[in-house]
Design an enzyme around this catalytic site. Structure first.
Site, PDB file in Angstrom:
ATOM      1  N   ASP A   1       0.842  -1.191   0.000  1.00 57.54           N
ATOM      2  CA  ASP A   1       0.000   0.000   0.000  1.00 57.54           C
ATOM      3  C   ASP A   1       0.881   1.247   0.000  1.00 57.54           C
ATOM      4  OD1 ASP A   1       0.868   0.513   2.595  1.00 57.54           O
ATOM      5  OD2 ASP A   1      -0.938  -0.274   3.550  1.00 57.54           O
TER       6      ASP A   1
ATOM      7  N   LYS B   1      -4.191   3.332  -1.881  1.00 59.15           N
ATOM      8  CA  LYS B   1      -5.251   4.284  -2.244  1.00 59.15           C
ATOM      9  C   LYS B   1      -4.931   5.642  -1.624  1.00 59.15           C
ATOM     10  CE  LYS B   1      -9.142   1.117  -2.851  1.00 59.15           C
ATOM     11  NZ  LYS B   1      -9.386   1.536  -4.233  1.00 59.15           N
TER      12      LYS B   1
END
Length: 281
Positions: A249, A271
């Site tokens: 991530d 994200k």
């Protein structure tokens, strides 16, 4: 990184050293470990350099350097301990097309020679871009103590066996074979039977891996912590080193991702608000 580390093929190629004093001799001690053709250009070489020429370990030209002396040379060292002369011969060598190193003058050198740990054919090069040569020597001393002298013998035996290992598919199975050889089977065999026993141990290990069942793929979850790679557990570092695919991530730092294998597929699944992100299905 201002200097990109590479290993240059010098077998049968010319390396020219200008200078015949202690500075040149220090470079020659290292260069003579290679299979290059060494030429020294020096008007007044010291006895040790003359002796090396008498042993036919290098070619000695007893005069000052002239245009054309570095033609076809892959590398050139200016080691005269005289700034004016080193500037002159460096210009001549560059005109001849050689990559040049002005000993103890980083700013005027096109390449640098790192500190080296030699376990031929295993070679570890340590460079600090001239910022801390004492640190480089300290790291070299530490590695010299840690790396077994038998490492070169294991590597030579492994290199001679590489053709046979092509029976294994490229990828995980082949890596598993070599890991087991270098981590356990090779050192244990060498301790018990010496170099003579390595070929048989390689053959037995290859048969074991050829007939072993293919293991199913698996997923390992690794916590990256606050982003400092030195805070990762040993198990986490090993998982990153062995992974074929690394999915991370946006909070995982580049320093942590540097621990992954160069051949691994790195996928950014992070994200970020109003930014690019990977779809979840």
């Amino acid at each position: 990184m201002k200097h990109f580390p590479v290993f240059l093929a010098v077998e049968g190629r010319r390396i020219v050293v200008s200078g015949g004093g202690e500075a040149a001799l220090a470079k020659l001690r290292l260069l003579l470990k290679t299979e290059a053709r060494i030429t020294v250009v020096a008007a007044t070489p010291i006895g040790e350099v003359t002796a090396l020429a008498a042993e036919r370990r290098l070619t000695l030209i007893k005069r000052a350097m002239e245009p054309g002396d570095a033609i076809c040379a892959s590398l050139f060292y200016a080691a005269n301990d005289d700034d004016a002369e080193d500037a002159r011969v460096t210009a001549l060598a560059q005109a001849d097309g050689a990559l040049t190193n002005w000993v103890d003058n980083l700013g005027q050198s096109q390449f640098i020679t790192p500190a080296i740990v030699d376990r031929d054919p295993v070679t570890v090069a340590i460079g600090t871009e001239g910022a801390a040569p004492v640190l480089a020597r300290s790291i070299k001393a530490d590695l010299e103590a840690r790396l077994p002298r038998a490492l070169g013998t294991l590597a030579r035996a492994g290199k001679a066996f590489r053709g046979a290992v092509e029976a294994l598919p490229i990828g995980r199975k082949r890596r598993a074979f070599w890991s087991e050889y270098y981590d356990s089977v090779g050192p244990e065999t060498f301790d018990k039977a010496g170099e003579a026993g390595l070929r048989k141990s390689l053959e037995d290990l290859l048969a074991k891996h050829i007939f072993a069942k293919t293991q199913a793929g698996h997923v390992t979850f690794v916590g990256a912590g606050p982003g400092d790679p030195e805070l990762l557990t040993i198990k986490a570092r090993r998982a990153l080193h062995e992974a074929d695919v690394v999915i991370h991530d946006r909070l995982v730092t580049p320093e942590v991702l540097e621990l992954a294998r160069r051949e691994a597929l790195i996928i950014d699944a992070g994200k970020e608000g109003f930014g690019p992100s990977m779809k979840q299905t």
